[in-house]
Scaffold this motif. Structure first.
Motif, short mmCIF file in Angstrom:
data_model
loop_
_atom_site.label_atom_id
_atom_site.label_comp_id
_atom_site.label_asym_id
_atom_site.label_seq_id
_atom_site.Cartn_x
_atom_site.Cartn_y
_atom_site.Cartn_z
N ALA A 413 50.86 -67.88 -58.50
CA ALA A 413 49.58 -68.25 -58.98
C ALA A 413 48.40 -67.67 -58.42
O ALA A 413 47.33 -67.26 -58.97
CB ALA A 413 49.51 -69.84 -58.81
N ASN A 414 48.59 -67.34 -57.02
CA ASN A 414 47.35 -66.77 -56.37
C ASN A 414 47.02 -65.21 -56.89
O ASN A 414 46.30 -64.63 -57.18
CB ASN A 414 47.93 -66.68 -54.72
CG ASN A 414 46.83 -66.24 -53.87
OD1 ASN A 414 45.54 -66.79 -53.85
ND2 ASN A 414 47.08 -64.89 -53.32
N VAL A 415 48.34 -64.77 -57.06
CA VAL A 415 48.33 -63.23 -57.94
C VAL A 415 47.61 -63.43 -59.26
O VAL A 415 46.84 -62.40 -59.52
CB VAL A 415 49.75 -62.66 -57.95
CG1 VAL A 415 49.52 -61.29 -58.60
CG2 VAL A 415 50.07 -62.46 -56.27
N PRO A 424 50.21 -54.45 -61.04
CA PRO A 424 51.06 -54.59 -61.08
C PRO A 424 52.03 -55.44 -59.73
O PRO A 424 50.81 -55.53 -59.02
CB PRO A 424 51.81 -53.07 -60.66
CG PRO A 424 50.89 -52.22 -61.23
CD PRO A 424 49.47 -53.16 -61.02
N VAL A 425 52.67 -56.27 -59.87
CA VAL A 425 53.29 -57.16 -58.78
C VAL A 425 54.67 -57.07 -58.61
O VAL A 425 55.41 -56.74 -59.67
CB VAL A 425 52.67 -58.58 -59.12
CG1 VAL A 425 53.56 -59.04 -60.63
CG2 VAL A 425 53.34 -59.61 -58.06
N SER A 426 55.10 -57.02 -57.22
CA SER A 426 56.31 -57.10 -56.86
C SER A 426 57.04 -58.10 -56.20
O SER A 426 56.15 -58.31 -55.21
CB SER A 426 56.67 -55.41 -56.38
OG SER A 426 56.06 -55.37 -54.96
N VAL A 427 58.34 -58.51 -56.35
CA VAL A 427 58.76 -59.52 -55.65
C VAL A 427 60.18 -59.09 -55.22
O VAL A 427 60.87 -58.69 -55.89
CB VAL A 427 58.88 -60.84 -56.74
CG1 VAL A 427 59.52 -62.09 -55.79
CG2 VAL A 427 57.41 -61.25 -57.16
N CYS A 439 59.05 -61.12 -50.20
CA CYS A 439 57.65 -60.42 -50.38
C CYS A 439 57.31 -60.39 -51.64
O CYS A 439 58.05 -60.13 -52.59
CB CYS A 439 58.16 -59.09 -49.67
SG CYS A 439 58.58 -58.94 -47.98
N VAL A 440 55.93 -60.77 -51.64
CA VAL A 440 55.19 -60.82 -52.80
C VAL A 440 54.01 -59.93 -52.67
O VAL A 440 53.32 -60.32 -51.94
CB VAL A 440 54.83 -62.35 -53.50
CG1 VAL A 440 54.05 -61.98 -54.48
CG2 VAL A 440 55.98 -63.16 -53.43
N ALA A 441 53.93 -58.88 -53.30
CA ALA A 441 53.04 -57.87 -53.28
C ALA A 441 52.43 -57.63 -54.43
O ALA A 441 53.09 -57.18 -55.63
CB ALA A 441 53.59 -56.74 -52.55
N ASP A 442 50.79 -57.37 -54.59
CA ASP A 442 50.16 -57.08 -55.67
C ASP A 442 49.38 -55.65 -55.30
O ASP A 442 49.26 -55.22 -54.23
CB ASP A 442 49.39 -58.03 -56.30
CG ASP A 442 48.24 -58.44 -55.12
OD1 ASP A 442 47.34 -57.73 -54.92
OD2 ASP A 442 48.37 -59.60 -54.66
N GLU A 443 48.78 -55.12 -56.54
CA GLU A 443 48.21 -53.91 -56.25
C GLU A 443 46.76 -54.15 -56.67
O GLU A 443 46.12 -53.30 -57.37
CB GLU A 443 48.47 -52.87 -57.08
CG GLU A 443 50.09 -52.32 -56.60
CD GLU A 443 50.73 -51.14 -57.73
OE1 GLU A 443 49.78 -50.41 -58.15
OE2 GLU A 443 51.75 -50.84 -57.26
N GLY A 495 45.52 -54.02 -52.19
CA GLY A 495 46.38 -55.11 -52.65
C GLY A 495 46.63 -56.22 -51.53
O GLY A 495 46.17 -56.04 -50.48
N VAL A 496 47.50 -57.15 -51.78
CA VAL A 496 47.84 -58.08 -50.78
C VAL A 496 49.35 -58.12 -50.74
O VAL A 496 49.97 -58.10 -51.78
CB VAL A 496 47.24 -59.46 -51.18
CG1 VAL A 496 47.59 -60.49 -50.23
CG2 VAL A 496 45.78 -59.47 -51.17
N ARG A 497 49.92 -58.15 -49.60
CA ARG A 497 51.53 -58.27 -49.37
C ARG A 497 51.85 -59.65 -48.50
O ARG A 497 51.30 -59.71 -47.38
CB ARG A 497 51.95 -57.10 -48.51
CG ARG A 497 53.41 -56.90 -48.72
CD ARG A 497 53.99 -55.83 -48.04
NE ARG A 497 55.57 -55.75 -47.75
CZ ARG A 497 56.41 -55.66 -48.68
NH1 ARG A 497 56.03 -55.09 -49.76
NH2 ARG A 497 57.74 -55.59 -48.37
N VAL A 498 52.33 -60.42 -49.27
CA VAL A 498 52.57 -61.87 -48.22
C VAL A 498 53.97 -61.90 -48.11
O VAL A 498 55.01 -61.58 -48.98
CB VAL A 498 52.06 -62.96 -49.05
CG1 VAL A 498 52.67 -64.25 -48.23
CG2 VAL A 498 50.51 -63.04 -49.35
#
Length: 520
Positions: A413-415, A424-427, A439-443, A495-498
């Protein structure tokens, strides 16, 4: 009026002097009852008892030894006189023949004055008749000292048959006396003065008292110095406690050389306690600051929907919404703000339950399945967003399923909220060194360093974006409840990588945050 003022000042002055005297008396009492004074008094008292006991034993031994020598000489003289078997007549004949009797009598030329001035340690010789009266020996008449000796002995016959000498007092002077029976039945009394023995004992006693007093004074001084040195760490503890009471929480008890083991253990324990106190105080201050900020932010967040609802209700109440389309739009806005406030309250309750350390309903959960389901939900919500999932197969973890769904839902939801729909987003999901790493990363646009440091703070929204700002705070709370860790890596334009790291076996947790997270 002046006299009244003067009387009042005089009364206050007298009270001040009384309080001053009481303060001085209290100070003296505290000094007397201090540990330093008590230890000094105990050491001095113990040494005084030791000196008294040693002095008594030594003086008794000295007196016994000196009297034994006197008694041995008297017993030897009596034995020698009795072994000769002489009679008083024979002794007189020997005296007339010129045989000296200076060992048995004061001497042929002695007078009363001369006898009274004889050395106190010489033997006094006197012959007595059956009635105990002194009798002359040849031409020697009894002297005053000899007459005093004869009168001092009540029963000369009993003294002659006694095994040991007896104490007698001759003209106020102490003597040891024995009796001897001559062949004709005459009793001869032999006595030696013990005044020198008493004088020697008195001198020894005075010497012991002087030395003992000096030793006690020296011991008192050395004890005060030694105790002051040993008590220095305790005084430092008192100073440290006073400084901490004044607000210096960083103060600690300094170490000392040559301190006692117990005092050093007390210092270490006290420093450890002070460290805990300082940490607890800092934690309390930090919690208080967070609570104040949380209440302020919550009040601000709740004020906005309440203000909107109140505004539309006032418009409706005043009849300003006459057009059905306007009324429908206002009613929709009221419902939207009410839903927003409801979600905000649910999220706040979730955080409150997480702060209380809730128990989790633990069971084996396929985290890969949850990741794939969350990714499918994101694809349905935003069909144009590229979503890449690396979670093939099954990866079982022992955790609370509702909590895991809450983590995945809030991260995605944050992405969805803060990145463009085509970003793009990768899980990814993997097991590393006994832990599970999600890991949840977006661009998307990413965050600067200042915003990244506050990303898990409650009600924080980077750049004033949409949402309540509680999603990632809930993620951190649920992860912490599972005994895991969450971190973020971001940069502007990168991007952000959590990354969420959970224990492979579920971690040291209990059972029932489902109720908390399910309502969120």
């Amino acid at each position: 009026m002046n006299r009244v003022r003067g009387a009042g000042e005089g009364l206050r002055g007298r009270r001040g002097r009384v309080h001053g005297r009481r303060g001085q008396a209290a100070g003296r009492s505290r000094r007397f009852h201090s540990l330093r004074a008590k230890l000094t008094l105990v050491n001095v008292a113990l040494l005084a008892l030791g000196i008294v006991a040693a002095t008594a034993v030594s003086l008794i031994g000295m007196r016994h030894y000196l009297l034994e020598n006197v008694d041995a000489e008297l017993t030897s003289s009596r034995t020698s006189l009795q072994r000769t078997g002489l009679t008083l007549k024979q002794i007189e004949s020997l005296s007339e023949l010129g045989i000296a009797l200076d060992k048995l009598s004061p001497g042929p030329n002695s007078t009363d004055a001369g006898a009274s001035s004889l050395p106190r340690n010489e033997t006094v010789f006197v012959a007595v008749d059956r009635a105990g009266e002194p009798i002359p020996v040849g031409t020697l008449r009894p002297t005053a000292r000899q007459r005093d000796l004869a009168s001092a002995v009540d029963d000369p016959k009993a003294l002659a048959t006694a095994d040991e000498p007896h104490d007698v007092t001759v003209h106020g002077d102490p003597y040891r006396a024995v009796g001897a029976r001559l062949a004709d039945g005459t009793t001869v009394l032999l006595a030696t003065s013990t005044a020198n023995v008493q004088t020697g004992i008195h001198k020894a006693l005075r010497l012991d008292i002087a030395l003992g007093t000096g030793l006690l004074a020296l011991l008192a001084v050395l004890t005060m110095i030694g105790v002051s040195h040993r008590m220095r760490p305790l005084e430092d503890m008192v100073e440290t406690a006073s400084a901490i009471a004044d607000g210096d929480l960083a103060r600690r008890v300094p170490p000392h050389h040559d301190t006692a083991l117990e005092v050093e253990q007390l210092r270490l324990a006290l420093n450890s306690m002070l460290h805990q106190v300082e940490t607890a105080f800092e934690t309390r201050e930090r919690s208080s600051a967070q609570l104040r900020r949380f209440v302020a932010d919550a009040s601000h967040e709740l004020r906005t929907p309440l203000a909107a609802i109140r505004g539309y209700l006032q418009l409706y109440d005043k009849g300003m919404l006459r057009d059905p389309a306007e009324r429908a739009r206002a009613l929709g806005r009221v419902h939207a703000e009410a839903d927003r406030m409801s979600r905000l309250v649910d999220e706040l309750l979730t955080l409150a339950r997480l702060d209380q350390g809730p128990e989790l309903r633990l069971r084996n959960v396929d985290l890969s399945r949850l990741v794939r389901e969350a990714a499918d939900d994101l694809r349905v919500q935003q069909p144009d967003r590229p979503v890449q999932v690396a979670a093939d197969g099954a990866l079982l973890v022992r955790a609370d399923e509702s909590g895991l769904r809450q983590i995945l839902g809030n991260l995605l939801a944050n992405v969805r909220t803060h990145t463009p729909e085509d970003a793009p987003v990768s899980v990814s999901l993997e097991r590393v060194d006994g832990t599970v790493r999600l890991c949840v990363a977006d661009e998307g646009p990413g965050l600067d360093e200042e915003d990244a440091a506050r990303i898990f703070d409650r009600f924080f929204r980077a750049g004033g974006g949409a949402g309540s700002g509680l999603g990632l705070a809930i993620v951190q709370g649920v992860v912490s409840a599972h005994g895991g860790e969450v971190s973020v890596r971001t940069a502007p334009g990168a991007g952000v990588r959590v990354t969420v790291v959970l224990p492979g076996g579920g971690g040291p947790v209990g059972s029932a945050v489902a109720e908390a997270v399910s309502r969120g």
